[in-house]
Design an enzyme around this catalytic site. Structure first.
Site, short mmCIF file in Angstrom:
data_model
loop_
_atom_site.label_atom_id
_atom_site.label_comp_id
_atom_site.label_asym_id
_atom_site.label_seq_id
_atom_site.Cartn_x
_atom_site.Cartn_y
_atom_site.Cartn_z
N THR A 1 17.10 34.72 -52.15
CA THR A 1 16.26 35.71 -51.47
C THR A 1 15.44 35.06 -50.35
O THR A 1 15.21 35.67 -49.31
CB THR A 1 15.34 36.47 -52.45
OG1 THR A 1 14.73 35.53 -53.33
CG2 THR A 1 16.12 37.46 -53.27
N VAL B 1 27.65 34.96 -54.24
CA VAL B 1 28.92 34.90 -53.52
C VAL B 1 28.70 34.42 -52.08
O VAL B 1 29.58 34.54 -51.24
CB VAL B 1 29.63 36.28 -53.52
CG1 VAL B 1 29.95 36.72 -54.95
CG2 VAL B 1 28.78 37.34 -52.82
N ASP B 2 27.48 33.88 -51.81
CA ASP B 2 27.10 33.60 -50.43
C ASP B 2 27.50 32.21 -49.93
O ASP B 2 27.38 31.92 -48.74
CB ASP B 2 25.58 33.81 -50.24
CG ASP B 2 24.73 33.01 -51.25
OD1 ASP B 2 25.11 31.87 -51.57
OD2 ASP B 2 23.70 33.55 -51.70
N HIS C 1 31.31 34.93 -59.61
CA HIS C 1 31.65 36.24 -59.03
C HIS C 1 32.45 36.11 -57.75
O HIS C 1 32.53 37.05 -56.96
CB HIS C 1 30.37 37.05 -58.78
CG HIS C 1 29.67 37.46 -60.04
ND1 HIS C 1 28.31 37.67 -60.12
CD2 HIS C 1 30.15 37.69 -61.29
CE1 HIS C 1 28.00 38.01 -61.37
NE2 HIS C 1 29.08 38.03 -62.08
N ILE D 1 10.67 29.96 -56.40
CA ILE D 1 11.78 29.02 -56.58
C ILE D 1 11.82 27.95 -55.50
O ILE D 1 12.07 26.78 -55.76
CB ILE D 1 13.11 29.82 -56.61
CG1 ILE D 1 13.15 30.67 -57.88
CG2 ILE D 1 14.32 28.90 -56.55
CD1 ILE D 1 14.22 31.75 -57.87
N CYS E 1 44.16 39.19 -51.17
CA CYS E 1 45.05 40.35 -51.15
C CYS E 1 45.18 40.89 -52.56
O CYS E 1 45.35 40.14 -53.52
CB CYS E 1 46.43 39.95 -50.62
SG CYS E 1 47.62 41.30 -50.71
N ASN F 1 12.27 31.55 -63.12
CA ASN F 1 12.45 32.95 -62.71
C ASN F 1 11.10 33.65 -62.71
O ASN F 1 10.29 33.44 -63.60
CB ASN F 1 13.42 33.66 -63.66
CG ASN F 1 13.99 34.92 -63.05
OD1 ASN F 1 14.54 34.89 -61.95
ND2 ASN F 1 13.85 36.04 -63.74
N CYS G 1 46.78 42.88 -45.56
CA CYS G 1 47.18 41.49 -45.75
C CYS G 1 48.23 41.12 -44.71
O CYS G 1 49.20 41.86 -44.50
CB CYS G 1 47.74 41.32 -47.16
SG CYS G 1 48.47 39.70 -47.47
N THR H 1 17.78 34.02 -62.00
CA THR H 1 18.64 34.98 -62.68
C THR H 1 17.87 35.61 -63.83
O THR H 1 17.10 34.93 -64.52
CB THR H 1 19.95 34.33 -63.20
OG1 THR H 1 20.60 35.24 -64.10
CG2 THR H 1 19.71 33.01 -63.90
ZN ZN Z 1 49.36 40.18 -49.60
#
Ligand code: ZN
Length: 249
Positions: free
Chosen positions: A14, A91-92, A109, A226, A117, A208, A142, A183
């Protein structure tokens, strides 16, 4: 030397300007229309959902985001010689951008920085698909097989990669210190990983702002921001000769 496992969630990013999308209080969960854009069945069934999904990816905060002090502290710990593995719900890709080698990061994730694809599973850089979106393709297929393309993230309604999950469990069992940072430990598999670690004798440290269901099992709970707390905390585990002697494992 003691293996340090770091489980990171949305809270570590964040400070880099990336909001919490996926968590229980995340933006997607609070907005059913937005949640459809990242739900597998809706995505596969509806070209309009995919068109909106690509527009969302095109304008994602991820592309302008820089790693912050917390990501850098994790990379520095690894450079000090301490064995480190990161299990991230994010996922960054910011742990890697901070200098942590990719092989040290398990992305529970998936990653927003690649496409996958849905038919042939070919992977490619997200940037290549976004160039096609910019050029006017509303739903770029794709380039290998013509199948429907998506971000290489785990959408709602999709299973986590079983290989990634089993490796994450092995790390949780093997580590001596398990730091859960940013988390809520309310979403699987993050919650169970913290439990597995403590069952196998790891010291649990929770960093956290809000209480988590695992606070009772934690040896230490840190509520400070954090970006300032994690660099201080992780120095304790640094292996470099010019720092304090690491705690005997
Ligand atoms: Zn494909």
């Amino acid at each position: 030397m003691a293996l340090v496992a770091i489980l990171s969630g949305a809270g570590i990013s964040t400070d880099s300007g990336i909001p919490d999308y996926r968590g229980p209080q995340g933006l997607w969960r609070k907005d059913p229309e937005a949640e459809k854009l990242v739900t597998y069945d809706f995505y596969m069934a509806d070209p309009e959902i995919r068109r909106r999904s690509w527009q969302m990816r095109r304008t994602s905060a991820t592309w302008g985001a820089e790693p912050n002090a917390a990501h850098r502290a994790v990379a520095e710990l690894e450079r000090s010689g301490t064995p480190v593995r990161v299990l991230t719900q994010n996922v960054d890709g910011l742990h890697q951008l901070a200098g942590l080698p990719s092989r040290k990061v398990l992305e529970l994730h998936g990653t927003a920085r690649e496409t996958a694809c849905t038919r042939c599973h070919a992977r490619a850089p997200m940037a290549e698909a976004l160039v096609r979106v910019e050029a006017g393709e509303t739903d770029p297929p794709c380039t290998v097989c013509g199948g429907i393309l998506k971000s290489a993230t785990v959408m709602f309604g999709e299973r986590l990669d079983p290989m990634v999950l089993s490796e994450a469990m092995a790390i949780a069992k093997a580590c001596e210190v398990f730091v859960a940072v940013g988390t809520t430990l309310q979403v699987q598999p993050a919650a169970s990983l913290a439990g597995i670690a403590t069952e196998h004798g790891a010291r649990l440290i929770v960093v956290n702002a809000e209480p988590t269901p695992y606070d009772e099992l934690a040896e230490e709970i840190v509520r400070e921001p954090i970006g300032t707390a994690l660099p201080v905390l992780l120095k304790r585990f640094a292996a470099s000769p010019d720092t304090d002697t690491p705690t005997p494992g």
